[in-house]
Design an enzyme around this catalytic site. Sequence first.
Site, PDB file in Angstrom:
ATOM      1  N   GLY A   1       1.481  -2.820  -6.402  1.00  0.00           N
ATOM      2  CA  GLY A   1       1.433  -1.481  -5.830  1.00  0.00           C
ATOM      3  C   GLY A   1       0.061  -0.850  -5.962  1.00  0.00           C
ATOM      4  N   GLY A   2      -0.066   0.052  -6.926  1.00  0.00           N
ATOM      5  CA  GLY A   2      -1.290   0.839  -7.075  1.00  0.00           C
ATOM      6  C   GLY A   2      -2.569   0.024  -7.159  1.00  0.00           C
TER       7      GLY A   2
ATOM      8  N   TRP B   1       0.813  -1.224   0.000  1.00  0.00           N
ATOM      9  CA  TRP B   1       0.000   0.000   0.000  1.00  0.00           C
ATOM     10  C   TRP B   1       0.844   1.270   0.000  1.00  0.00           C
ATOM     11  CZ3 TRP B   1      -4.570  -0.963   3.960  1.00  0.00           C
ATOM     12  CH2 TRP B   1      -5.301  -2.092   3.552  1.00  0.00           C
ATOM     13  N   LYS B   2       2.127   1.143   0.270  1.00  0.00           N
ATOM     14  CA  LYS B   2       3.043   2.286   0.307  1.00  0.00           C
ATOM     15  C   LYS B   2       2.496   3.364   1.261  1.00  0.00           C
ATOM     16  CE  LYS B   2       4.860   1.074  -4.193  1.00  0.00           C
ATOM     17  NZ  LYS B   2       5.433   1.532  -5.477  1.00  0.00           N
TER      18      LYS B   2
ATOM     19  N   HIS C   1      13.019  -2.571  -1.106  1.00  0.00           N
ATOM     20  CA  HIS C   1      12.235  -1.990  -2.195  1.00  0.00           C
ATOM     21  C   HIS C   1      13.033  -0.850  -2.818  1.00  0.00           C
ATOM     22  CE1 HIS C   1       9.010   0.066  -4.347  1.00  0.00           C
ATOM     23  NE2 HIS C   1       8.308  -1.047  -4.239  1.00  0.00           N
TER      24      HIS C   1
END
Length: 255
Positions: free
Chosen positions: A233-234, A10-11, A95
Amino acid sequence: MRKPLVMGNWKLNGNNQMVKELIEGLKSELATVTDCDVAIAPPSMYLSQAELLIQGSKIALGAQNADVNIQGAFTGETSAAMLKDVGVHYVILGHSERRTYHKESNELIAKKFAVVKAAGMTPVLCIGETEAENEAGQTEAVCQQQLDAVLNALGSDAFNQAVIAYEPVWAIGTGKSATPAQAQAVHQFIRQHIAKHDAKVAEQVIIQYGGSVNADNAAELFTQPDIDGALVGGASLKADAFAVIVKAAEQAYKA
C-alpha cells in the site's frame, strides 16, 4: 519454483504529475530487476496514462476493482472488459476496504473473480481477518470461508494462474505487520487448504502478503517458504521504497 509478484496498490492517491513522476522513478529503480514480477494498480482514472508510461518496462498494469456486470445501466462502474481494453493484467478483488466500506460479500467477490478470469486477466483475491477475529483465534476460519466462496462456486481450477493476497485487516495502513512466522503460518494454511482440493493448483498459486509491508520488514517476510511477494500500500507511492521491497523479493527468490 514460484516467481514472486510485488504489486503496488495506490488506492485513492494520485494526479497526472504524480503518476508520471512515480512511474518514471519506478522504471529507473527497477530497470535491472528480472526475477520478480512487478505490477502497479493506480486509480482507474489514471490507468490509460499509466499504460502508456510503462511501455518498454517490465511493469504490469493492475486495477483496484472490477464490476460484476459486463455492460449496461450501471452508473459509475467499470467492467472487466473495459479494464482489459486499456491494458490491465491484474485485478485486485475483495480488498478489506471494499468489503468494509462497500459491503462486498464473499459471494459477490467470487462472482467478480469469475468475470475477471473470463476476461483473460489475473484476479488478486484479498483475504484476511480483523483484529477482533485474530484475537478470538478465528484467523484460519475466516480465511477458509473467504477462500471457499471461490472454491465452492468455481472449483479449485479457478486458482490456476491466480493470485491470493493474505492481508490481515489489523495490519493494513496501521504500521503493524504480522511477524514473518505469523504470516508464514497463515500462508501455509491457505496453500494446504487449496491442496485438499488440488495439490498441483496449490503448489503454483502465488500467495502474497499485505499489511504494512515496508523496506524494513520485506526481506525477512520473503524468506518464508510460502510467501510469494507482497501487495504493497503506502510504500508503493514512493519509487525508492517500493524498489527496495521488489529487490528483496528478487533476492529471496534467487537464494
